[in-house]
Design an enzyme around this catalytic site. Structure first.
Site, mmCIF file in Angstrom:
data_model
loop_
_atom_site.group_PDB
_atom_site.id
_atom_site.type_symbol
_atom_site.label_atom_id
_atom_site.label_comp_id
_atom_site.label_asym_id
_atom_site.label_seq_id
_atom_site.Cartn_x
_atom_site.Cartn_y
_atom_site.Cartn_z
ATOM 1 N N HIS A 4 0.844 -1.204 0.000
ATOM 2 C CA HIS A 4 0.000 0.000 0.000
ATOM 3 C C HIS A 4 0.880 1.256 0.000
ATOM 4 O O HIS A 4 1.069 1.918 1.017
ATOM 5 C CB HIS A 4 -0.953 -0.009 1.185
ATOM 6 C CG HIS A 4 -2.028 -1.054 1.067
ATOM 7 N ND1 HIS A 4 -1.958 -2.270 1.715
ATOM 8 C CD2 HIS A 4 -3.181 -1.068 0.346
ATOM 9 C CE1 HIS A 4 -3.031 -2.994 1.424
ATOM 10 N NE2 HIS A 4 -3.784 -2.290 0.589
ATOM 11 N N ASN A 5 1.388 1.575 -1.179
ATOM 12 C CA ASN A 5 2.311 2.683 -1.357
ATOM 13 C C ASN A 5 1.899 3.522 -2.565
ATOM 14 O O ASN A 5 0.852 3.279 -3.168
ATOM 15 C CB ASN A 5 3.737 2.138 -1.519
ATOM 16 C CG ASN A 5 3.812 1.041 -2.581
ATOM 17 O OD1 ASN A 5 3.199 1.157 -3.649
ATOM 18 N ND2 ASN A 5 4.539 -0.033 -2.300
ATOM 19 N N PHE A 6 2.729 4.503 -2.912
ATOM 20 C CA PHE A 6 2.357 5.404 -4.006
ATOM 21 C C PHE A 6 2.307 4.677 -5.351
ATOM 22 O O PHE A 6 1.506 5.020 -6.223
ATOM 23 C CB PHE A 6 3.339 6.575 -4.083
ATOM 24 C CG PHE A 6 2.982 7.592 -5.139
ATOM 25 C CD1 PHE A 6 1.827 8.354 -5.041
ATOM 26 C CD2 PHE A 6 3.802 7.774 -6.244
ATOM 27 C CE1 PHE A 6 1.490 9.287 -6.030
ATOM 28 C CE2 PHE A 6 3.474 8.698 -7.229
ATOM 29 C CZ PHE A 6 2.322 9.454 -7.115
ATOM 30 N N ARG A 7 3.128 3.650 -5.507
ATOM 31 C CA ARG A 7 3.093 2.883 -6.764
ATOM 32 C C ARG A 7 1.736 2.186 -6.924
ATOM 33 O O ARG A 7 1.187 2.111 -8.020
ATOM 34 C CB ARG A 7 4.240 1.873 -6.785
ATOM 35 C CG ARG A 7 4.464 1.217 -8.128
ATOM 36 C CD ARG A 7 5.695 0.326 -8.085
ATOM 37 N NE ARG A 7 6.907 1.119 -7.933
ATOM 38 C CZ ARG A 7 7.598 1.638 -8.956
ATOM 39 N NH1 ARG A 7 7.179 1.430 -10.189
ATOM 40 N NH2 ARG A 7 8.686 2.338 -8.740
ATOM 41 N N HIS A 8 1.202 1.663 -5.814
ATOM 42 C CA HIS A 8 -0.141 1.060 -5.855
ATOM 43 C C HIS A 8 -1.175 2.125 -6.218
ATOM 44 O O HIS A 8 -2.060 1.881 -7.044
ATOM 45 C CB HIS A 8 -0.475 0.440 -4.498
ATOM 46 C CG HIS A 8 -1.918 0.069 -4.325
ATOM 47 N ND1 HIS A 8 -2.540 -0.937 -5.058
ATOM 48 C CD2 HIS A 8 -2.891 0.590 -3.515
ATOM 49 C CE1 HIS A 8 -3.815 -1.032 -4.695
ATOM 50 N NE2 HIS A 8 -4.046 -0.124 -3.771
ATOM 51 N N HIS B 156 -7.126 7.098 -2.629
ATOM 52 C CA HIS B 156 -7.886 6.051 -1.945
ATOM 53 C C HIS B 156 -7.143 5.341 -0.811
ATOM 54 O O HIS B 156 -7.777 4.742 0.056
ATOM 55 C CB HIS B 156 -8.390 5.015 -2.964
ATOM 56 C CG HIS B 156 -7.387 3.959 -3.297
ATOM 57 N ND1 HIS B 156 -6.329 4.177 -4.149
ATOM 58 C CD2 HIS B 156 -7.262 2.672 -2.870
ATOM 59 C CE1 HIS B 156 -5.612 3.078 -4.249
ATOM 60 N NE2 HIS B 156 -6.150 2.147 -3.474
ATOM 61 N N ASP C 61 -8.981 -1.116 -7.657
ATOM 62 C CA ASP C 61 -8.204 -1.268 -6.428
ATOM 63 C C ASP C 61 -7.560 -2.648 -6.331
ATOM 64 O O ASP C 61 -6.472 -2.797 -5.773
ATOM 65 C CB ASP C 61 -9.114 -1.007 -5.221
ATOM 66 C CG ASP C 61 -8.363 -0.930 -3.907
ATOM 67 O OD1 ASP C 61 -7.149 -0.648 -3.928
ATOM 68 O OD2 ASP C 61 -8.991 -1.142 -2.854
ATOM 69 N N TYR D 296 1.126 -8.729 4.504
ATOM 70 C CA TYR D 296 0.303 -9.636 5.308
ATOM 71 C C TYR D 296 1.132 -10.300 6.406
ATOM 72 O O TYR D 296 0.712 -10.385 7.566
ATOM 73 C CB TYR D 296 -0.314 -10.725 4.428
ATOM 74 C CG TYR D 296 -1.525 -10.317 3.624
ATOM 75 C CD1 TYR D 296 -2.102 -9.054 3.743
ATOM 76 C CD2 TYR D 296 -2.117 -11.210 2.722
ATOM 77 C CE1 TYR D 296 -3.213 -8.703 3.005
ATOM 78 C CE2 TYR D 296 -3.230 -10.859 1.986
ATOM 79 C CZ TYR D 296 -3.774 -9.607 2.126
ATOM 80 O OH TYR D 296 -4.878 -9.271 1.398
#
Length: 295
Positions: free
Chosen positions: A42-46, A82, A192, A214
């Site tokens: 969950h980073n800027f690339r995502h 998001h 997403d 995870y």
């Protein structure tokens, strides 16, 4: 990535639609980038991948001729924002650990509420408010829509949102606000969790990133004496077992529903998901064949 996101706002006509100062757009994107943490997944690339997928769907489905530029801007901006300031630990952890976020949002979508709050904290600064030239009524509508879409990304609401869309898709009306809201929520959900739509050489490393996140969470849960979800436990999950059920029971049914409305997405998005399912099922069979239990 910043330049490509900037290009999307210009190319889709959003800069003119919202009368955005190009310098403000650059400052906003930089501030957004700074507000994503360096998590494995969950980073800027995502954030970029989700937004790029939305941009692709907009073009493949020719949505410019079906919905307003205002709505296109909401879709793209919600994607950009998001997962702002995602801490790398999901809602279940937040609630079980009784974190500040869970307490602040009363255990109701604590992460998604936080992403919204961070987004509008950034917009509250005139130097990074790309909607600063709109009147208060238009800004209020944009705020309501972006909040609705970001809150829709909570997977705890998956069945509710998808089932609502299924009741509308056969007689979908682009002039009906309720129908449009339902579609936009399904679209951001698809974007997403769309990594498996991409070529395997791109999508599979993302699985490794997700599993790393995870496992970080499950290790922490074990050390804190909190419940551990089996699909996040490094002692129980493998790459194929993590993906097969998710692709078969979450991704494919949701994209099938979207393809019912936009058949042109089948080859580009639904078929790659079927290929990904087959890939991980083959991987699972090979792992089982090589297991010490079978020797």
């Amino acid at each position: 990535m910043l330049s490509l996101l900037e290009h999307m706002y210009h190319e889709l006509g959003l800069v003119s639609e919202f009368n955005i100062n190009p310098i403000t757009l650059k400052r906003w994107l930089l501030r957004v980038q700074e507000s994503y943490r360096n998590n494995p997944f969950h980073n800027f690339r995502h954030c970029f991948c989700v937004t790029q997928m939305m941009y692709g769907i907009i073009h493949m489905c020719k949505l410019e001729g079906k919905i307003t530029r205002h709505e296109l801007g909401v879709l793209i901006t919600a994607c950009v924002c998001h997962d702002l300031d995602h801490p790398g630990y999901n809602n279940t952890y937040q609630i079980n650990a009784r974190t500040d976020l869970a307490i602040r949002y009363n255990d109701i979508s604590p992460l998604e509420n936080h992403h919204c709050a961070v987004a509008f904290q950034i917009f509250s600064n005139p130097e990074t408010n790309i909607f600063g030239n709109l009147d208060s009524d238009k800004f209020k509508l944009i705020r309501q829509s972006i909040i609705m879409l970001i809150l829709a990304t909570d997977m705890a609401r998956h069945s509710e949102i998808l089932e609502a869309f299924k009741t509308k898709v056969d007689k979908f009306d682009f002039q009906n606000e309720d129908h449009l809201n339902s579609l936009k929520m399904v679209m951001i959900k698809c974007c997403d969790i769309s990594n498996e739509v991409r070529p395997m050489e791109i999508s599979e490393p993302w699985v490794d990133c997700l599993l790393e996140e995870y496992f970080n969470q499950s290790d922490r849960e074990k050390s804190e004496g909190l419940p551990v979800a089996p699909f996040m436990d490094r002692d129980k999950v493998t790459k194929p077992t993590a993906q097969i059920g998710f692709i078969k029971f979450v991704l494919i049914p949701m994209f099938e529903c979207l393809v019912n409305l936009f058949p042109q997405l089948e080859d580009a998005m639904l078929n790659p998901l079927r290929d990904a399912r087959d890939h991980y099922e083959d991987m699972k069979k090979k792992q089982e064949a090589n297991s010490p239990d079978n020797k």
